[in-house]
Design an enzyme around this catalytic site. Structure first.
Site, mmCIF file in Angstrom:
data_model
loop_
_atom_site.group_PDB
_atom_site.id
_atom_site.type_symbol
_atom_site.label_atom_id
_atom_site.label_comp_id
_atom_site.label_asym_id
_atom_site.label_seq_id
_atom_site.Cartn_x
_atom_site.Cartn_y
_atom_site.Cartn_z
ATOM 1 N N ASP A 91 3.654 -18.074 -38.845
ATOM 2 C CA ASP A 91 3.531 -16.654 -39.359
ATOM 3 C C ASP A 91 3.594 -15.511 -38.814
ATOM 4 O O ASP A 91 2.685 -14.457 -38.568
ATOM 5 C CB ASP A 91 1.685 -17.009 -39.702
ATOM 6 C CG ASP A 91 1.065 -17.501 -38.089
ATOM 7 O OD1 ASP A 91 2.185 -17.680 -36.922
ATOM 8 O OD2 ASP A 91 -0.356 -17.425 -37.763
ATOM 9 N N ASP A 111 5.305 -14.805 -32.342
ATOM 10 C CA ASP A 111 6.424 -14.825 -33.102
ATOM 11 C C ASP A 111 7.511 -15.037 -33.012
ATOM 12 O O ASP A 111 8.490 -15.598 -32.644
ATOM 13 C CB ASP A 111 5.918 -15.417 -34.186
ATOM 14 C CG ASP A 111 4.329 -15.441 -35.011
ATOM 15 O OD1 ASP A 111 4.056 -17.438 -35.567
ATOM 16 O OD2 ASP A 111 3.468 -15.369 -34.609
ATOM 17 N N ILE A 131 4.104 -22.520 -34.858
ATOM 18 C CA ILE A 131 3.810 -21.361 -34.538
ATOM 19 C C ILE A 131 2.616 -20.885 -34.939
ATOM 20 O O ILE A 131 2.338 -19.772 -34.938
ATOM 21 C CB ILE A 131 4.488 -20.951 -33.774
ATOM 22 C CG1 ILE A 131 5.462 -20.718 -34.668
ATOM 23 C CG2 ILE A 131 5.187 -21.773 -32.808
ATOM 24 C CD1 ILE A 131 6.994 -19.502 -34.070
ATOM 25 N N ASP A 141 3.181 -18.236 -28.797
ATOM 26 C CA ASP A 141 3.617 -19.058 -29.388
ATOM 27 C C ASP A 141 5.216 -19.904 -28.292
ATOM 28 O O ASP A 141 5.724 -20.445 -28.783
ATOM 29 C CB ASP A 141 3.786 -18.776 -30.318
ATOM 30 C CG ASP A 141 2.969 -18.046 -31.862
ATOM 31 O OD1 ASP A 141 1.867 -19.178 -31.877
ATOM 32 O OD2 ASP A 141 3.190 -17.657 -32.347
#
Length: 360
Positions: free
Chosen positions: A45, A50, A163, A287
């Site tokens: 996302d 991320d 993640i 993440d």
């Protein structure tokens, strides 16, 4: 008159077997040899952390990224797709396919607004781009279909790293119940192991955003599963001095990271977050811990092997992951909940993440 059939001796059989085995060995530098690389599929996302995790995977040696599937979470799924494209562009890896996936959780609507990493997920500092350009970079195939296809084409070889909210994964097992058993393993950043939450009192962001999907995944994905919980990542925070040095490297990726974190309150020393209040100040690339574990299993030095279940009821506990350390649930499937981390190895992987693109 028929001829008498002769059979090879034991020595001849061994010679023939050796020749056949040599034929099957890949030549150095061949496409077959590349298959020995670790195969990763990342479901994201894409917010700032991320982006850090994706860059870590791109920088790791002997890792081949099959694709990146996108889900709502830190931003809308359209913003997430655009963010992934931006990251790949900075790293000069635009050949990696990107797929658009779930825009909402299985039940209800996304819990908005979300501003931890800015309204666009990448700090609200990037210049406007042609809104149609990034759409041309996204594959027409839906993320869930692509996930099933890529894993089916590489049975037993793909490490799936999730993640973000687990909606795409839950949809995949609904479309193909055999999907989990085709995976090599599954790595998740999400959930919690001590009942401490960042989105709610007891719930971690990724699981709270879609508790039903988290429940389905942890009940029905019976492949080896490794979980980096919110508390685990926070307990292995890095210093802000490291962060300053990290984003000051003379590379395109570092300059990009410095820009997207420049106005984000989550990267401000002056703002006290729930993480700071519970675990003390420091930099956490949430993440990246799941990606690091997928790349190099020795990064995680201690785990708890136990059954887990996601709570779906309650005003305070919905989305919380409960650890069944005493086997009261009588579940056969157990997961590995990460507890301790080799921070030296983790720092090395994170440092390499911002040395992109690689010089040839």
């Amino acid at each position: 008159m028929s001829q008498k059939r002769t059979y090879p001796s034991g020595e001849e059989k061994q010679k023939r077997k050796k020749v056949e085995e040599e034929k099957m060995q890949p030549e150095k530098g061949s496409a077959a040899n590349a298959m020995a690389d670790k195969l990763l599929l990342i479901d994201t996302d894409c917010g700032i952390d991320d982006a850090q995790a994706i860059m870590m995977a791109l920088a790791a040696p002997r890792v081949r990224m099959l694709g990146i599937t996108c889900c709502f979470g830190n931003a809308s799924v359209d913003d997430v797709c655009q963010n992934v494209c931006r990251v790949l562009s900075v790293c000069e890896r635009t050949e990696i396919p990107v797929f658009r996936g779930a825009a909402t959780p299985l039940v209800g609507n996304p819990d908005c607004p979300i501003s931890h990493f800015g309204t666009d997920g990448l700090g609200d500092v990037l210049e406007e781009r042609d809104p149609e350009l990034w759409k041309k970079q996204i594959q027409s195939e839906h993320a869930v279909n692509a996930m099933i296809r890529l894993v089916s084409e590489n049975k037993g070889k793909v490490s799936l790293v999730a993640i973000g909210p687990l909606t795409n994964l839950a949809l995949a097992v609904r479309l193909d119940p055999s999907f989990p058993q085709k995976l090599k393993d599954l790595f998740i950043m999400g959930g919690n192991m001590e009942g401490k939450g960042n989105r709610t009192v007891c719930g971690e962001f990724n699981f709270v955003m879609d508790p039903e999907s988290a429940y389905i995944v942890l009940e029905e994905f019976l492949c080896p599963t490794y979980i980096a919980s919110w508390e685990f990542t926070c307990r292995h925070k890095l210093s802000w001095d490291f962060f300053d040095e990290w984003i000051s490297q003379d590379t395109e990726a570092a300059r990009f990271m410095k820009k997207i974190t420049s106005k984000c309150w989550a990267y401000s020393r002056d703002v006290v977050t729930s993480k700071d209040a519970i675990f003390g100040p420091g930099f956490v690339s949430y993440d990246s811990y799941a990606v690091a574990a997928a790349i190099d299993g020795s990064v995680v030095t201690k785990s708890a092997e136990c059954a887990v279940r996601v709570e779906l009821q309650g005003a305070l506990c919905r989305g919380m992951m409960a650890l069944d350390l005493c086997n009261k649930l009588k579940k056969q499937h157990r997961v590995f909940v990460m507890k301790e981390c080799d921070l030296s190895k983790f720092r090395q992987l994170l440092t390499a993440a911002l040395r992109l693109p690689r010089k040839t």
